[in-house]
Design a protein around this motif. Structure first.
Motif, short mmCIF file in Angstrom:
data_model
loop_
_atom_site.label_atom_id
_atom_site.label_comp_id
_atom_site.label_asym_id
_atom_site.label_seq_id
_atom_site.Cartn_x
_atom_site.Cartn_y
_atom_site.Cartn_z
N SER A 2 0.80 -1.37 -0.07
CA SER A 2 0.04 0.08 0.04
C SER A 2 0.97 1.54 0.16
CB SER A 2 -1.13 -0.18 1.24
OG SER A 2 0.01 0.03 2.49
N PHE A 3 0.26 2.48 -0.30
CA PHE A 3 1.06 3.58 -0.31
C PHE A 3 1.60 4.02 1.12
CE2 PHE A 3 1.63 8.16 -0.79
CZ PHE A 3 2.29 8.11 -2.07
N PRO A 4 2.90 4.32 1.14
CA PRO A 4 3.27 4.54 2.50
C PRO A 4 2.98 5.73 3.47
CG PRO A 4 4.87 5.47 0.71
CD PRO A 4 3.72 4.80 0.07
N ILE A 5 1.90 6.45 2.78
CA ILE A 5 1.33 7.57 3.62
C ILE A 5 -0.05 7.34 3.79
CG2 ILE A 5 0.96 10.10 3.58
CD1 ILE A 5 3.68 10.31 1.94
N HIS A 6 -0.42 7.46 5.11
CA HIS A 6 -1.98 7.20 5.24
C HIS A 6 -2.92 8.45 4.42
CE1 HIS A 6 -0.96 4.91 8.95
NE2 HIS A 6 -2.30 4.49 8.44
N SER A 7 -4.06 7.80 4.09
CA SER A 7 -5.00 8.66 3.55
C SER A 7 -5.28 9.93 4.54
CB SER A 7 -6.42 8.29 3.32
OG SER A 7 -7.48 9.11 3.10
N PRO A 8 -5.61 11.21 4.11
CA PRO A 8 -5.85 12.26 4.99
C PRO A 8 -6.96 12.09 6.01
CG PRO A 8 -6.38 13.10 2.90
CD PRO A 8 -5.65 11.79 2.71
N ARG A 9 -7.70 11.17 5.27
CA ARG A 9 -9.29 10.88 6.20
C ARG A 9 -8.96 9.92 7.20
NH1 ARG A 9 -12.79 12.24 1.99
NH2 ARG A 9 -11.82 11.71 -0.10
N GLN A 10 -7.66 9.35 7.21
CA GLN A 10 -7.45 8.53 8.35
C GLN A 10 -7.42 9.30 9.91
OE1 GLN A 10 -6.64 5.15 8.60
NE2 GLN A 10 -6.69 5.04 10.67
N GLN A 11 -8.14 8.62 10.72
CA GLN A 11 -8.16 9.51 12.27
C GLN A 11 -7.42 8.91 13.20
OE1 GLN A 11 -12.37 10.09 12.95
NE2 GLN A 11 -12.97 10.86 11.23
N VAL A 12 -6.99 9.72 14.14
CA VAL A 12 -6.31 9.32 15.35
C VAL A 12 -7.13 10.07 16.31
CG1 VAL A 12 -4.06 9.23 16.65
CG2 VAL A 12 -3.90 8.87 14.26
N TYR A 13 -7.63 9.31 17.39
CA TYR A 13 -8.57 9.89 18.32
C TYR A 13 -9.51 10.78 17.61
CZ TYR A 13 -5.42 8.42 22.13
OH TYR A 13 -4.57 7.57 22.98
N GLY A 14 -9.79 10.42 16.62
CA GLY A 14 -11.02 11.27 15.71
C GLY A 14 -10.50 12.44 15.07
N ILE A 15 -9.33 12.55 14.92
CA ILE A 15 -8.66 14.01 14.08
C ILE A 15 -8.21 13.31 13.00
CG2 ILE A 15 -6.98 15.66 14.42
CD1 ILE A 15 -7.45 15.70 17.30
N VAL A 16 -8.52 13.99 11.90
CA VAL A 16 -8.01 13.73 10.30
C VAL A 16 -6.66 14.54 10.14
CG1 VAL A 16 -10.22 13.24 9.49
CG2 VAL A 16 -9.27 15.59 9.40
N GLU A 90 -16.57 19.00 20.01
CA GLU A 90 -16.90 20.03 18.97
C GLU A 90 -15.90 20.78 17.93
OE1 GLU A 90 -19.91 24.17 18.63
OE2 GLU A 90 -19.71 22.92 20.51
N GLN A 91 -14.89 20.79 18.65
CA GLN A 91 -13.51 21.48 17.83
C GLN A 91 -13.18 20.57 16.94
OE1 GLN A 91 -11.44 22.43 21.80
NE2 GLN A 91 -11.85 24.51 21.49
N ILE A 92 -13.20 19.15 17.08
CA ILE A 92 -12.69 18.26 16.34
C ILE A 92 -13.66 18.02 15.24
CG2 ILE A 92 -12.22 15.56 16.11
CD1 ILE A 92 -11.13 15.75 19.04
#
Length: 141
Positions: A2-16, A90-92
């Motif tokens: 797979s491509f070595p960089i995650h999609s920008p859509r990938q979330q960590v603790y809900g943050i893209v 809400e900020q997220i």
């Protein structure tokens, strides 16, 4: 592979975007960041890297140093929360909404259109955001 960089859509603790930026920092340090990719702030141009660091209230330099110390995405995000700020739900939601729609009917639209053409996707009218373009360029769309 797979491509070595995650999609920008990938979330960590809900943050893209966060996982993608961590990937780019790691690849850059290894000399493996693909051509055409940049990391960090760029004078005169608001980057996703810059926007994320401002959102989390950490400098890009400090984030980079922490990434290179090692750890998984959640451990690095926890560090950001401890040394910067921890946004509430809400900020997220607002952050994710802004980032996921960047380039669609906003001040980034003209630049996105030009980058879409330069990337060979001029006829792909379903590429309406920067996230769409990144996923198309990286074989995820």
């Amino acid at each position: 592979m797979s491509f070595p960089i995650h999609s920008p859509r990938q979330q960590v603790y809900g943050i893209v975007v966060f996982a993608r930026i961590v990937d780019k920092i790691r690849l850059h340090a290894e000399g493996k960041l693909p051509d055409g990719y940049h990391i960090g702030p760029m004078p005169g141009n608001r980057t996703f890297d810059d926007r994320l660091c401002k959102f989390l209230d950490v400098s890009f330099e400090a984030l980079s140093a922490r990434v290179l110390e090692g750890g998984n995405y959640e451990e690095i995000m926890d560090w950001c929360f401890e040394h910067g700020r921890k946004p509430d739900a809400e900020q997220i939601e607002v952050w994710n909404g802004f980032m996921m729609k960047r380039g669609w009917r906003d001040s980034g639209s003209e630049s996105l259109h030009q980058q879409r053409i330069e990337a060979g996707f001029g006829a792909w009218h379903d590429i309406m955001t920067y996230f769409d373009l990144m996923d198309a360029e990286e074989g995820r769309a």
